[in-house]
Design an enzyme around this catalytic site. Sequence first.
Site, PDB file in Angstrom:
ATOM      1  N   GLY A  15      36.505  37.471 -12.149  1.00 59.94           N
ATOM      2  CA  GLY A  15      36.092  38.025 -13.296  1.00 59.94           C
ATOM      3  C   GLY A  15      35.256  37.026 -13.730  1.00 59.94           C
ATOM      4  O   GLY A  15      35.592  36.336 -13.790  1.00 59.94           O
ATOM      5  N   ARG A  76      34.299  40.738  -5.697  1.00 61.57           N
ATOM      6  CA  ARG A  76      36.133  41.116  -5.535  1.00 61.57           C
ATOM      7  C   ARG A  76      35.986  40.910  -3.594  1.00 61.57           C
ATOM      8  O   ARG A  76      35.368  42.343  -3.917  1.00 61.57           O
ATOM      9  CB  ARG A  76      36.890  42.221  -6.641  1.00 61.57           C
ATOM     10  CG  ARG A  76      36.687  41.108  -7.932  1.00 61.57           C
ATOM     11  CD  ARG A  76      37.402  42.586  -8.638  1.00 61.57           C
ATOM     12  NE  ARG A  76      37.167  42.411  -9.828  1.00 61.57           N
ATOM     13  CZ  ARG A  76      37.762  41.349 -10.960  1.00 61.57           C
ATOM     14  NH1 ARG A  76      38.928  40.583 -10.132  1.00 61.57           N
ATOM     15  NH2 ARG A  76      37.780  41.084 -11.928  1.00 61.57           N
ATOM     16  N   ASP A 107      44.058  33.609 -11.288  1.00 61.91           N
ATOM     17  CA  ASP A 107      45.062  33.323 -10.349  1.00 61.91           C
ATOM     18  C   ASP A 107      45.283  34.342  -9.017  1.00 61.91           C
ATOM     19  O   ASP A 107      45.504  34.154  -8.146  1.00 61.91           O
ATOM     20  CB  ASP A 107      46.515  34.343 -11.182  1.00 61.91           C
ATOM     21  CG  ASP A 107      46.146  34.809 -11.398  1.00 61.91           C
ATOM     22  OD1 ASP A 107      45.362  35.906 -11.546  1.00 61.91           O
ATOM     23  OD2 ASP A 107      47.500  35.828 -12.324  1.00 61.91           O
ATOM     24  N   THR A 130      38.223  32.133 -16.734  1.00 62.54           N
ATOM     25  CA  THR A 130      38.802  33.109 -16.715  1.00 62.54           C
ATOM     26  C   THR A 130      38.187  33.021 -18.325  1.00 62.54           C
ATOM     27  O   THR A 130      38.843  32.351 -19.219  1.00 62.54           O
ATOM     28  CB  THR A 130      39.890  34.025 -16.279  1.00 62.54           C
ATOM     29  OG1 THR A 130      40.149  35.241 -16.520  1.00 62.54           O
ATOM     30  CG2 THR A 130      41.211  33.001 -15.952  1.00 62.54           C
ATOM     31  N   ASP A 132      40.489  34.988 -20.558  1.00 60.51           N
ATOM     32  CA  ASP A 132      42.092  35.594 -20.781  1.00 60.51           C
ATOM     33  C   ASP A 132      42.645  34.133 -20.991  1.00 60.51           C
ATOM     34  O   ASP A 132      43.681  34.740 -21.546  1.00 60.51           O
ATOM     35  CB  ASP A 132      42.321  36.557 -20.079  1.00 60.51           C
ATOM     36  CG  ASP A 132      41.255  37.755 -19.831  1.00 60.51           C
ATOM     37  OD1 ASP A 132      41.360  37.674 -20.802  1.00 60.51           O
ATOM     38  OD2 ASP A 132      41.319  38.523 -18.968  1.00 60.51           O
ATOM     39  N   ASP A 134      44.464  33.168 -19.360  1.00 55.06           N
ATOM     40  CA  ASP A 134      46.444  33.695 -18.472  1.00 55.06           C
ATOM     41  C   ASP A 134      46.870  32.429 -17.505  1.00 55.06           C
ATOM     42  O   ASP A 134      47.466  33.519 -16.264  1.00 55.06           O
ATOM     43  CB  ASP A 134      46.154  35.051 -17.991  1.00 55.06           C
ATOM     44  CG  ASP A 134      45.303  35.552 -17.404  1.00 55.06           C
ATOM     45  OD1 ASP A 134      44.464  35.317 -16.780  1.00 55.06           O
ATOM     46  OD2 ASP A 134      45.244  36.766 -17.440  1.00 55.06           O
ATOM     47  N   ARG A 176      44.788  41.751 -21.149  1.00 54.81           N
ATOM     48  CA  ARG A 176      45.302  42.841 -21.255  1.00 54.81           C
ATOM     49  C   ARG A 176      47.075  42.573 -20.771  1.00 54.81           C
ATOM     50  O   ARG A 176      48.381  43.425 -20.768  1.00 54.81           O
ATOM     51  CB  ARG A 176      45.291  44.040 -19.584  1.00 54.81           C
ATOM     52  CG  ARG A 176      44.283  44.659 -19.387  1.00 54.81           C
ATOM     53  CD  ARG A 176      44.150  45.598 -18.327  1.00 54.81           C
ATOM     54  NE  ARG A 176      43.099  46.156 -18.181  1.00 54.81           N
ATOM     55  CZ  ARG A 176      42.098  45.888 -18.245  1.00 54.81           C
ATOM     56  NH1 ARG A 176      41.766  45.189 -17.625  1.00 54.81           N
ATOM     57  NH2 ARG A 176      41.281  46.613 -18.451  1.00 54.81           N
ATOM     58  N   ALA A 191      42.355  38.464 -39.624  1.00 46.78           N
ATOM     59  CA  ALA A 191      42.843  39.913 -39.356  1.00 46.78           C
ATOM     60  C   ALA A 191      44.225  40.521 -39.946  1.00 46.78           C
ATOM     61  O   ALA A 191      44.590  39.278 -40.485  1.00 46.78           O
ATOM     62  CB  ALA A 191      43.289  40.707 -38.376  1.00 46.78           C
TER      63      ALA A 191
END
Length: 328
Positions: A15, A76, A107, A130, A132, A134, A176, A191
């Site tokens: 991504g 990809r 990753d 990325t 995220d 992550d 995710r 929030a």
Amino acid sequence: MSNSIKKIGVFTSGGDSPGMNAAVRSVVRACAFHSVECVGIYRGYEGMIDGDFTPMDARSVKGIINKGGTILKSARSKEFRTKEGRAKAYEQLKKANIDALVVIGGDGSFTGSMIFNQEYNFPVMGIPGTIDNDIFGTSHTLGYDTALNTVVEAIDKIRDTASSHNRLFFVEVMGRDVGHIALNVGVGAGAEEILIPEEDLGLDRLLESLRRSKQSGKSSSIVVVAEGDKIGKNVFELKDYVDANMAEYEVRVSVLGHMQRGGPPSCFDRVLASRMGVRAVEGLLNGESNYMVGLRNDKIQITPFDQAVKGKSKINMELLRVSDIMSV
Ligand code: ATP
């Protein structure tokens, strides 16, 4: 520095994320600085298999530090997951006299490079790109800081309409498997509740919190929901649940989606990309290989690919407590 590496290939994979261009620029310019040739590989592993290469010099990366996405395109590649696909990629690299690679991606991209390195002993360094965040071994991946700012700005706008109509909004953000984005933007945008993949806060607690919020006289409520929140309900199901159980709220949903990946990189991401690109190239020239470049305690550090891939990036649970206190 070693003389054996004369030409480095750079590519973006998986991504896209803001800051990838800044990292490409940094790799290209670090190569120019050290008098090493640099080649851009289009479309990640797909382009490597096809030999879709372009020579890059210091001037060819002008005007891209502030651009989102990636000028080298990303993809990809199913074929690279096969031995035959990787053999084709190796032949193309050899034909172009490329001696080492810098992979900018997540990753999955690092796993591909690690396997390629094992099979062909091909020198490779990775830069985590990325939104995220992550990936183990770095406090920040490229694009994460930009995404936080993009999402906070979007929620600020949603807040304007939420408070004008006394509404409750469920806002879905990316994440995710990890709640970094949700947790940070949840605190940053004030929030009411934050739902993340790491912790199941439960529907009862959500209703109780919303009731409390209403009673305390708040004119709007925002609940930030990571895509993979552990309650297991998506934002539309959450809306239905609250509609069915709390008539006092007018509930709306906003799914932020791909806009979170786009836009010009923040200053933080541009600086990080510049630092990481230099470190990756200098690592290769010093004989290092099979490492991801990361940021830890504001220092550029390297982590072996296998640890970066296997390790788990942990969220800061203290932020959940801070969020609870802030939404009193
Ligand atoms: P993102 O975090 O955005 O998903 P990513 O780098 O994790 O980025 P993936 O789609 O998982 O994205 O991986 C990118 C590419 O890396 C894959 O399309 C594939 O070509 C290659 N790749 C991933 N895993 C492997 C593997 N086990 N063996 C060989 N190649 C792989």
